[in-house]
Design a protein around this motif. Structure first.
Motif, PDB file in Angstrom:
ATOM      1  N   ARG A  51       0.808  -1.423   0.143  1.00 54.73           N
ATOM      2  CA  ARG A  51       0.110   0.005  -0.024  1.00 54.73           C
ATOM      3  C   ARG A  51       0.809   1.429  -0.070  1.00 54.73           C
ATOM      4  O   ARG A  51       0.319   2.533  -0.400  1.00 54.73           O
ATOM      5  N   GLY A  52       2.305   0.941   0.089  1.00 55.84           N
ATOM      6  CA  GLY A  52       2.867   2.247   0.094  1.00 55.84           C
ATOM      7  C   GLY A  52       4.588   1.523   0.140  1.00 55.84           C
ATOM      8  O   GLY A  52       4.684   0.946   0.625  1.00 55.84           O
ATOM      9  N   ARG A  53       5.153   2.615  -0.685  1.00 57.19           N
ATOM     10  CA  ARG A  53       6.449   2.439  -0.828  1.00 57.19           C
ATOM     11  C   ARG A  53       7.296   3.475  -0.834  1.00 57.19           C
ATOM     12  O   ARG A  53       7.128   4.467  -1.730  1.00 57.19           O
ATOM     13  N   ALA A  54       8.410   3.608  -0.029  1.00 51.62           N
ATOM     14  CA  ALA A  54       9.205   4.937  -0.039  1.00 51.62           C
ATOM     15  C   ALA A  54      10.513   4.881   0.187  1.00 51.62           C
ATOM     16  O   ALA A  54      10.801   3.822   1.168  1.00 51.62           O
ATOM     17  N   SER A  55      11.613   5.580  -0.034  1.00 52.77           N
ATOM     18  CA  SER A  55      13.074   5.541   0.281  1.00 52.77           C
ATOM     19  C   SER A  55      13.420   6.637   0.939  1.00 52.77           C
ATOM     20  O   SER A  55      12.768   8.048   0.649  1.00 52.77           O
ATOM     21  N   GLY A  56      14.538   6.541   1.746  1.00 54.32           N
ATOM     22  CA  GLY A  56      15.058   7.938   2.391  1.00 54.32           C
ATOM     23  C   GLY A  56      16.260   7.645   2.920  1.00 54.32           C
ATOM     24  O   GLY A  56      16.892   6.438   3.028  1.00 54.32           O
ATOM     25  N   PRO A  57      17.069   8.444   3.571  1.00 55.23           N
ATOM     26  CA  PRO A  57      18.201   8.369   4.284  1.00 55.23           C
ATOM     27  C   PRO A  57      18.224   7.755   5.428  1.00 55.23           C
ATOM     28  O   PRO A  57      19.236   7.283   5.867  1.00 55.23           O
ATOM     29  N   THR A  58      17.142   7.623   6.407  1.00 52.61           N
ATOM     30  CA  THR A  58      16.914   6.774   7.451  1.00 52.61           C
ATOM     31  C   THR A  58      15.690   5.989   7.217  1.00 52.61           C
ATOM     32  O   THR A  58      14.724   6.227   6.623  1.00 52.61           O
ATOM     33  N   LYS A  59      15.586   4.825   7.996  1.00 51.36           N
ATOM     34  CA  LYS A  59      14.481   3.916   8.035  1.00 51.36           C
ATOM     35  C   LYS A  59      13.218   4.666   8.374  1.00 51.36           C
ATOM     36  O   LYS A  59      12.144   4.538   8.025  1.00 51.36           O
ATOM     37  N   ASN A  60      13.293   5.577   9.416  1.00 49.17           N
ATOM     38  CA  ASN A  60      12.330   6.520   9.900  1.00 49.17           C
ATOM     39  C   ASN A  60      11.794   7.234   8.938  1.00 49.17           C
ATOM     40  O   ASN A  60      10.467   7.502   8.621  1.00 49.17           O
ATOM     41  N   ASP A  61      12.611   8.022   7.852  1.00 47.62           N
ATOM     42  CA  ASP A  61      12.122   8.762   6.844  1.00 47.62           C
ATOM     43  C   ASP A  61      11.437   7.918   5.978  1.00 47.62           C
ATOM     44  O   ASP A  61      10.391   8.236   5.416  1.00 47.62           O
ATOM     45  N   ALA A  62      11.836   6.725   5.405  1.00 41.03           N
ATOM     46  CA  ALA A  62      11.275   5.786   4.462  1.00 41.03           C
ATOM     47  C   ALA A  62       9.734   5.533   4.950  1.00 41.03           C
ATOM     48  O   ALA A  62       9.080   5.455   4.223  1.00 41.03           O
ATOM     49  N   ARG A  63       9.961   4.701   6.424  1.00 42.15           N
ATOM     50  CA  ARG A  63       8.777   4.536   6.831  1.00 42.15           C
ATOM     51  C   ARG A  63       7.486   5.649   6.754  1.00 42.15           C
ATOM     52  O   ARG A  63       6.360   5.437   6.611  1.00 42.15           O
ATOM     53  N   GLU A  64       7.922   6.710   7.305  1.00 46.74           N
ATOM     54  CA  GLU A  64       7.003   7.988   7.246  1.00 46.74           C
ATOM     55  C   GLU A  64       6.479   8.114   5.791  1.00 46.74           C
ATOM     56  O   GLU A  64       5.262   8.507   5.789  1.00 46.74           O
ATOM     57  N   ALA A  65       7.268   8.307   4.937  1.00 42.69           N
ATOM     58  CA  ALA A  65       6.713   8.372   3.530  1.00 42.69           C
ATOM     59  C   ALA A  65       5.745   7.448   3.151  1.00 42.69           C
ATOM     60  O   ALA A  65       4.654   7.626   2.573  1.00 42.69           O
ATOM     61  N   ALA A  66       6.156   6.198   3.218  1.00 42.21           N
ATOM     62  CA  ALA A  66       5.520   5.019   3.070  1.00 42.21           C
ATOM     63  C   ALA A  66       4.023   4.716   3.598  1.00 42.21           C
ATOM     64  O   ALA A  66       3.001   4.687   2.889  1.00 42.21           O
ATOM     65  N   ALA A  67       4.128   5.412   4.952  1.00 46.16           N
ATOM     66  CA  ALA A  67       2.982   5.548   5.566  1.00 46.16           C
ATOM     67  C   ALA A  67       1.797   6.157   5.146  1.00 46.16           C
ATOM     68  O   ALA A  67       0.531   5.967   5.168  1.00 46.16           O
ATOM     69  N   GLY A  68       2.171   7.548   4.610  1.00 45.24           N
ATOM     70  CA  GLY A  68       1.410   8.622   4.065  1.00 45.24           C
ATOM     71  C   GLY A  68       0.777   8.006   3.158  1.00 45.24           C
ATOM     72  O   GLY A  68      -0.318   8.437   2.696  1.00 45.24           O
ATOM     73  N   GLN A  69       1.742   7.168   2.081  1.00 45.23           N
ATOM     74  CA  GLN A  69       1.099   6.794   0.923  1.00 45.23           C
ATOM     75  C   GLN A  69      -0.096   5.519   1.012  1.00 45.23           C
ATOM     76  O   GLN A  69      -1.141   5.531   0.742  1.00 45.23           O
ATOM     77  N   ALA A  70       0.388   4.816   2.226  1.00 43.73           N
ATOM     78  CA  ALA A  70      -0.414   3.702   2.599  1.00 43.73           C
ATOM     79  C   ALA A  70      -1.999   4.413   3.084  1.00 43.73           C
ATOM     80  O   ALA A  70      -2.978   3.893   2.808  1.00 43.73           O
TER      81      ALA A  70
END
Length: 76
Positions: A51-70
């Motif tokens: 439901r969401g996929r994102a990349s970032g410099p930290t796991k926190n950043d990537a999960r935050e962006a993926a959560a928004g998509q989800a």
């Protein structure tokens, strides 16, 4: 005092709690690149479906962006 902003992960969790489905959300995290410059990719999986996929410099950043998509994909 300023009001603390709700994160995407908190909003997603709250949304899923409303229907008792927090246990249906899982995360798949990977990291690539050199140790001094990693790239984290997080995938939000709900009921076995991405439901969401994102990349970032930290796991926190990537999960935050993926959560928004989800969250966007799950809201009516």
């Amino acid at each position: 005092m300023s009001k603390r902003q709700t994160t995407n992960r908190t909003a997603l969790s709250n949304f899923l709690q409303g229907s008792g489905e927090t246990n249906l959300l899982t995360w798949h995290d990977t990291v690539t690149g050199p140790a001094h410059h990693p790239v984290w990719t997080s995938v939000a999986i709900y009921k076995g479906e991405e439901r969401g996929r994102a990349s970032g410099p930290t796991k926190n950043d990537a999960r935050e962006a993926a959560a928004g998509q989800a969250l966007q994909s799950l809201r009516p």
